[in-house]
Write a protein that holds these residues in place. Sequence first.
Motif, short mmCIF file in Angstrom:
data_model
loop_
_atom_site.label_atom_id
_atom_site.label_comp_id
_atom_site.label_asym_id
_atom_site.label_seq_id
_atom_site.Cartn_x
_atom_site.Cartn_y
_atom_site.Cartn_z
N LYS A 147 -17.70 -10.75 3.06
CA LYS A 147 -18.63 -9.98 3.90
C LYS A 147 -17.95 -8.74 4.48
N ILE A 148 -16.67 -8.92 4.92
CA ILE A 148 -15.94 -7.77 5.47
C ILE A 148 -15.63 -6.77 4.36
N ASP A 149 -15.33 -7.29 3.15
CA ASP A 149 -14.99 -6.42 2.01
C ASP A 149 -16.16 -5.53 1.62
N THR A 162 -7.82 -3.24 -2.05
CA THR A 162 -6.47 -2.63 -2.19
C THR A 162 -5.48 -3.29 -1.24
N VAL A 163 -5.90 -3.48 0.01
CA VAL A 163 -5.02 -4.13 1.00
C VAL A 163 -4.69 -5.56 0.58
N ALA A 164 -5.70 -6.28 0.08
CA ALA A 164 -5.49 -7.67 -0.34
C ALA A 164 -4.49 -7.75 -1.49
N LEU A 165 -4.58 -6.81 -2.44
CA LEU A 165 -3.64 -6.80 -3.57
C LEU A 165 -2.22 -6.50 -3.10
N GLN A 166 -2.09 -5.61 -2.12
CA GLN A 166 -0.77 -5.28 -1.58
C GLN A 166 -0.16 -6.50 -0.87
N VAL A 167 -0.97 -7.19 -0.07
CA VAL A 167 -0.49 -8.38 0.64
C VAL A 167 -0.09 -9.46 -0.36
N PHE A 168 -0.92 -9.67 -1.39
CA PHE A 168 -0.62 -10.69 -2.41
C PHE A 168 0.68 -10.34 -3.16
N SER A 169 0.86 -9.07 -3.48
CA SER A 169 2.07 -8.64 -4.18
C SER A 169 3.30 -8.86 -3.31
N PHE A 170 3.18 -8.60 -2.01
CA PHE A 170 4.31 -8.79 -1.09
C PHE A 170 4.67 -10.27 -0.96
#
Length: 495
Positions: free
Chosen positions: A204-206, A213-221
């Motif tokens: 819902k927030i997405d 993009t932020v979620a992919l960065q967090v997952f990569s980290f």
Amino acid sequence: MNEQQLMQTRQHPLWILYQIGLSVKEVIIPVLIFFVFNIRNEALWVKLGSIALILYIIFRIVTIIFQWKNHTYLFTDKHVEVREGRFVSNKRYIALNRIQSHQQQTSIFHRLFGLTSLSLITGTSSDNAVIKFEMISSKEAERIKRIIQEKKQNTPEEIELNETPAKDKRKLHYKISFREIFLIALTSIYVIAIFPVLVSIYLKIDEIFKLETVALQVFSFLTDSWMLITITLLFLIVFAIGSGVIITYLRFGNYQVSSDHEQIYISRGIFNKTFYTIPREKINGLLIEKTIPRRFFNVVKVKVVSLGDLFDESEMETDTLFPFIGESKLKELLPEILPSFKLQEEMNPLPKQALFVNLIQPSYLLVIVTFFIFFFWPEFWFVPVIYAFSLIFYRIAKTYLTKYAQTEKWIQLQTGVLVTETFLTKREKVDELEVNQSWIEQQLRLATISITSRAKPIHISTLEHLPVETAIEYYLWFKQEASEDKMNKNRQVDI
């Protein structure tokens, strides 16, 4: 009966706002369509739809107001008079001695205003078997329960039994512990219940802020090193268990079981408090459930097979005696709460012929799966093979987990694989016992019995592939009870 008790009474006026709030979900989607997404649309269908929606909302509010105005109740010495309806009011009279038990639920909304919801369960089987007061004061609920209790104590049979007040006779048998709450959470879906909620919130927030993009960065980290992966997994496990414990505590916290000579009283809840009773004479059997995770801890869930009108099952399980209890503790408490129920520890397994019958039964789903896999996706040939081995294992487990026991007055059946169910009932509580034989069972001298017990809804237990001699013995066992009932009825007629 004083003058206050003889006055026609309505539910609290907040019931109107409460019902309007519940009705919002009926119109929320049309409101969004006509007044949000198409607010500047000048099409004819939008105008007509908006007018129709406004008229419906006005009609719904008016009917709720009339429904509150016409819903009154009056308690007299012998009966309760309930008047209800919207534009046409109807009256019904229910004798107080027909009210067998009650259920009380106090949500957070109720507690904010000192209100509660009280439902009276009668002994009828019609659609009007429950008298429900959805929003009355807690004081009024206590007054109603006191009237019903006084009526019960004033009946001839109760006068002899109630030499001391009912409150003095009530005994607390069980109170849930934090250890049990923790084990309930650990062995149920509550440990993963929070994740679908978090995913729904994220989606819902997405839709508004585009978090991909932020979620992919967090997952990569987080997956950058094994240390971070381990810490993340540990955090998720602790978070899942913690949220499961909190959910379980809010639902089953303060769970207590007490009883007197005629009722079993069950209460639970932290914010939303629930209280309900189970009449002893309406309990026709016990159902003991054990899931695979709980077998490691030797704990079970105990439900009653009751003739009472169990309702609101979508919101709560009013037929549950113990949501979670150790088997040893159950054997200790059962003689206190239900002394007439005798659990049989030693049970008979099915004969070896039963395993053969279970294994040779055709599986149409396996045939369909095999056909589609080999004709359309042959590279997945291992899927039907795995399914076939799983089916064989399931049927072997089903055979060895199915057990039975029978005494002069009792019958106890255990069935199931993923969830084993042990059903215990008296011979006098069995309404029907049916014996069937398939062709293969006839050749192997086996039979299947079905036992129908008096309950709402009707409870049917089926035991497959037991020795035909045992099935005949059960049939004669049940026939003896039927003959004794007939003799008792004839004796009463002669008298």
